[in-house]
Scaffold this motif. Structure first.
Motif, short mmCIF file in Angstrom:
data_model
loop_
_atom_site.label_atom_id
_atom_site.label_comp_id
_atom_site.label_asym_id
_atom_site.label_seq_id
_atom_site.Cartn_x
_atom_site.Cartn_y
_atom_site.Cartn_z
N ALA A 227 0.82 -1.21 0.00
CA ALA A 227 0.00 0.00 0.00
C ALA A 227 0.86 1.26 0.00
CB ALA A 227 -0.96 0.00 1.19
N GLY A 228 2.04 1.16 -0.58
CA GLY A 228 2.92 2.32 -0.69
C GLY A 228 3.80 2.58 0.51
N VAL A 229 3.58 1.84 1.60
CA VAL A 229 4.35 2.07 2.83
C VAL A 229 5.72 1.40 2.73
CG1 VAL A 229 4.40 1.80 5.33
CG2 VAL A 229 2.22 2.20 4.16
N LEU A 230 6.77 2.15 3.02
CA LEU A 230 8.15 1.66 2.92
C LEU A 230 8.54 1.01 4.24
CD1 LEU A 230 10.58 1.64 0.91
CD2 LEU A 230 11.38 3.70 2.09
N ARG A 231 8.13 -0.23 4.43
CA ARG A 231 8.41 -0.93 5.69
C ARG A 231 9.74 -1.67 5.63
NH1 ARG A 231 2.90 -2.74 4.92
NH2 ARG A 231 1.45 -1.59 6.27
N GLY A 232 10.49 -1.64 6.73
CA GLY A 232 11.71 -2.42 6.83
C GLY A 232 12.90 -1.85 6.08
#
Length: 269
Positions: A86-91
């Motif tokens: 969902a576009g979130v830059l996790r990790g």
């Protein structure tokens, strides 16, 4: 999604160059949304130098080439597994504080029209809502039209023209986000296809906006969406020049020509 990527950038010179020094940011980012396999960077005749991970979390490596040379090719190939976050830059590990991305550059300097546009949105105070609103504003203000802007076109110029390409959408979105005190940065990468499924045969660019506890969230105003499994992220910067995948200096007196070929294909699952 499994994507196979082939990317070749060729520089031609009307007079042989003596030497070439390049800094490449062409290795896909490491985060929860993508995993890279068999990634190769080659410059025929070139010498690979040291590499390092910079403060923004991007892998950078140096190359040199001794001339004389009338043509230089930078070739990239490999495949990447992606998934929709969902576009979130996790990790994604990085050391630069988000507030550093409130700084304006020549390409993202606001003018009166951009200031008025940025301040025209009324929100409930929710930063994610504001970021989505700003992305929709830029998507409506700048029609996607290749060939009408240039590499050095600024956000203010593209906004006034009302036309441009993904670089212009990203610069304009970064500008209005910073005006609303939201850290924002430019991202370079690849896109497998547009939202309607049409092939996208060029390298791509979008913006990331830092949104509260979510952290960095991608917004592609050119395609009116957040990055999903069709996107491959390479690196980021304050603007297109700062995030350029290839930067370098050629030692010579002749004029330079540039040709780029990019293919992003879905592999069989």
């Amino acid at each position: 999604m499994k994507l196979r990527i082939s990317h070749e950038t060729t520089y031609g010179y009307d007079q042989p160059i003596r030497n070439l020094v390049q800094s490449l940011r062409l290795t896909p980012s490491i985060f929860e949304g993508q995993k890279t396999h068999d990634w190769r960077i080659e410059i025929p005749g070139g010498i690979r130098g040291p590499g390092f991970r910079d403060g923004a979390g991007d892998w950078v490596e140096g190359w040199t080439l001794r001339g004389p040379a009338e043509e230089v090719s930078v070739r990239i190939s490999g495949h990447v597994e992606t998934r929709d976050t969902a576009g979130v830059l996790r990790g994604h590990r990085e050391m630069i504080h988000p507030l550093a991305y409130l700084r304006s550059t020549h390409a993202t300097a606001p003018d009166k029209a951009l200031r008025e546009a940025a301040m025209s949105l009324e929100t409930t105070g929710d930063h994610l809502e504001l970021a989505h609103g700003l992305s929709a504003l830029i998507a409506a203000a700048i029609a996607f039209r290749p060939g009408v802007t240039e590499t050095h076109t600024t956000a203010a110029e593209a906004f006034a023209l009302g036309q441009g390409v993904c670089q212009d959408h990203a610069h304009a979105l970064i500008t209005v986000a910073r005006l609303r005190e939201l850290p924002a940065r430019y991202v370079s990468g690849y896109l497998h296809s547009t939202a309607d499924g049409q092939a996208h045969e060029a390298a791509h660019a979008w913006a990331e906006i830092h949104v509260g506890n979510l952290g960095w969230v991608g917004f592609d105003a050119a395609n009116r969406c957040c990055p999903d499994e069709r996107y491959v992220r390479l690196g980021s910067g304050l603007d297109a020049s700062d995030a350029a995948p290839i930067r370098g200096v050629a030692m010579g007196t002749g004029a330079e020509r540039l040709a780029i070929r990019v293919q992003v294909e879905e592999m069989e699952q």
